[in-house]
Design a protein around this motif. Structure first.
Motif, PDB file in Angstrom:
ATOM      1  N   ASP A 218       1.561 -45.197  23.056  1.00 51.30           N
ATOM      2  CA  ASP A 218       2.809 -45.278  23.799  1.00 51.30           C
ATOM      3  C   ASP A 218       3.235 -43.885  24.226  1.00 51.30           C
ATOM      4  O   ASP A 218       3.810 -43.688  25.276  1.00 51.30           O
ATOM      5  N   SER A 219       2.907 -42.940  23.379  1.00 51.25           N
ATOM      6  CA  SER A 219       3.245 -41.562  23.720  1.00 51.25           C
ATOM      7  C   SER A 219       2.112 -40.666  23.226  1.00 51.25           C
ATOM      8  O   SER A 219       1.699 -40.772  22.067  1.00 51.25           O
ATOM      9  N   GLU A 221       2.191 -37.526  22.733  1.00 44.81           N
ATOM     10  CA  GLU A 221       2.703 -36.591  21.719  1.00 44.81           C
ATOM     11  C   GLU A 221       2.718 -37.224  20.329  1.00 44.81           C
ATOM     12  O   GLU A 221       2.267 -36.621  19.358  1.00 44.81           O
ATOM     13  N   GLU A 222       3.226 -38.471  20.265  1.00 43.21           N
ATOM     14  CA  GLU A 222       3.320 -39.128  18.948  1.00 43.21           C
ATOM     15  C   GLU A 222       1.939 -39.425  18.393  1.00 43.21           C
ATOM     16  O   GLU A 222       1.674 -39.241  17.214  1.00 43.21           O
ATOM     17  N   SER A 223       1.035 -39.902  19.251  1.00 45.09           N
ATOM     18  CA  SER A 223      -0.316 -40.217  18.774  1.00 45.09           C
ATOM     19  C   SER A 223      -1.041 -38.953  18.317  1.00 45.09           C
ATOM     20  O   SER A 223      -1.779 -38.981  17.335  1.00 45.09           O
ATOM     21  N   ALA A 225       0.191 -36.459  16.918  1.00 43.02           N
ATOM     22  CA  ALA A 225       0.691 -36.030  15.606  1.00 43.02           C
ATOM     23  C   ALA A 225      -0.013 -36.775  14.474  1.00 43.02           C
ATOM     24  O   ALA A 225      -0.032 -36.312  13.339  1.00 43.02           O
ATOM     25  N   GLU A 226      -0.623 -37.932  14.802  1.00 45.60           N
ATOM     26  CA  GLU A 226      -1.269 -38.733  13.755  1.00 45.60           C
ATOM     27  C   GLU A 226      -2.789 -38.647  13.788  1.00 45.60           C
ATOM     28  O   GLU A 226      -3.466 -39.207  12.929  1.00 45.60           O
ATOM     29  N   HIS A 243       3.174 -31.400  17.985  1.00 44.44           N
ATOM     30  CA  HIS A 243       2.888 -31.669  16.568  1.00 44.44           C
ATOM     31  C   HIS A 243       1.463 -32.168  16.446  1.00 44.44           C
ATOM     32  O   HIS A 243       1.129 -33.238  16.969  1.00 44.44           O
TER      33      HIS A 243
END
Ligand code: NDP
Length: 367
Positions: A218-219, A221-223, A225-226, A243
């Motif tokens: 979905d994003s 940036e968020e993915s 980070a993981e 991140h």
């Protein structure tokens, strides 16, 4: 006008290319002009550059590790302005790529590669090139994808990262190279996350790749980070990853580069530029524009797409080996890597904008 040397000698291949940034263009224009002439201001170069017609500006000689085997090619500059490498400018860029293709044909080149952005402009449709040309065109993406997956496995071995326990994020997953990497790592990674802007294409790809845990991002940036491993193969620049997991491996194979490396803390993550190859037998340019136009932290590094044309020429394969989006298979990646290795063409050593990594898996010319 750049490029003055005889173009009548026989050629085995050609590379249609473009410059990644204006910082390469300015010194190059100064280098090809008479040193006694007054320097042209940078803003004038920027204005004039797109008006130069595509043309061969230097010859490339590539040496195989097989005895007495060498080939000679043309580098055809498209003169696409580096700040217009965007699909928004497709119409004008397509005109220049078509002119460059005609130039390769006039030079009677049997096989030519569409380097970097020149193939993206065609969106995988080689039939957008002018009809009736004798030259065969290849995108060069199969060898690029092969170098990405081989080097990534080497990097994981070097850094003791187990791919089968890792979460892999691919940015640009629906593209020609991205989907090839997704297919390759599908059953090798613990979890695969696919990122691109168009959700419909992402969804279609994820349905095809249903064999393991595939998720759509979905994003980015968020993915990021993981993720334990990130492959960036988007036709995008300046992607920011604020991140990133400590110890993550990031392969940026974009041309121009996808990731804003200045925003990464390289003490904690392992960034390298992927899709690049190393010519063990060496290559040279005539005239020698390497310093201004094609400079890497180590000699004999070149783009996978450039080297695909050289490999096809070494193997006398006059064919459109990589035909555009969605046709790269793991078998074709194996095939082109096997041909490449025969001639000493292997994945490049690990490097990024700061230079070579201090540690390397093995001597890259020992592959
Ligand atoms: P494609 O045009 O086939 O694919 C590009 C992919 O990037 C698509 O999935 C597209 O999907 C995605 N994308 C574009 N913008 C963004 C964004 N802002 N965020 C996330 N995803 C995005 O390109 P190729 O596979 O042919 O090439 C990919 C990259 O590799 C390019 O940078 C190219 O220049 C480089 N390259 C490098 C080579 C080398 O030798 N190292 C050789 C050839 C290419 P969507 O539009 O839906 O977002």
């Amino acid at each position: 006008m750049p490029g003055t040397y005889p173009t009548t000698e026989k050629s085995d291949f050609a590379v249609l290319g473009h410059q990644e940034c204006w910082e390469n263009v300015y010194p190059f224009i100064h280098q090809v002009r008479d040193a006694k002439l007054r320097a042209i201001p940078e803003e004038d170069i920027k204005y004039l550059f797109p008006y130069f017609p595509p043309r061969s500006i230097f010859r490339i000689t590539v040496h195989s590790i097989q005895p007495d085997k060498q080939i000679c090619g043309h580098y055809i500059e498209t003169f696409l302005p580096p700040d217009r490498l965007d699909t928004v400018f497709s119409k004008e860029n397509l005109r220049k790529v078509s002119e460059a293709a005609i130039c390769a044909d006039k030079l009677q080149v049997p096989v030519a590669t569409l380097g970097g952005f020149t193939s993206i402009i065609l969106e995988g449709q080689l039939n957008l090139l002018p009809a009736g040309l004798q030259t065969q065109f290849t995108t060069g993406n199969t060898l690029t994808a092969a170098f990405i997956v081989q080097s990534l496995q080497d990097a994981c071995a070097l850094l003791h990262k187990d791919i089968s326990q890792s979460h892999l994020l691919i940015i640009g997953a629906t593209g020609d190279i991205g989907s090839a990497c997704a297919g390759y790592f599908l059953e090798k990674a613990a979890k695969l996350t696919l990122a691109a802007r168009n959700r419909r294409r992402l969804y279609e790809l994820s349905t095809k790749l249903s064999k393991c845990t595939v998720q759509l991002a979905d994003s980015v940036e968020e993915s990021a980070a993981e993720a334990d491993i990130i492959i960036a193969v988007a036709s995008a620049t300046n992607v920011k990853l604020p991140h990133v997991k400590p110890g993550a491996i990031i392969v940026d194979a974009g041309f121009p580069k996808n990731i804003d490396a200045t925003a990464l803390d390289l003490r904690n993550v392992h960034l390298y530029f992927g899709g690049m190859g190393y010519v063990s037998g060496g290559y040279s340019f005539s005239p020698d524009y390497k310093q201004t136009l094609y400079h890497f932290p180590e000699d004999n590094i070149a783009h996978g797409c450039v080297l695909e044309a050289a490999v096809l020429a070494f193997e006398n394969k006059r064919e459109s080996f990589s035909q555009g989006r969605g046709h790269i298979t793991s078998e074709k990646m194996d095939q082109i890597s096997t041909w490449a290795r025969k001639h000493g063409i292997v994945p490049a050593p690990f490097y990024n904008h700061q230079g070579l990594w201090q540690i390397q898996t093995k001597r890259y010319d020992d592959n």
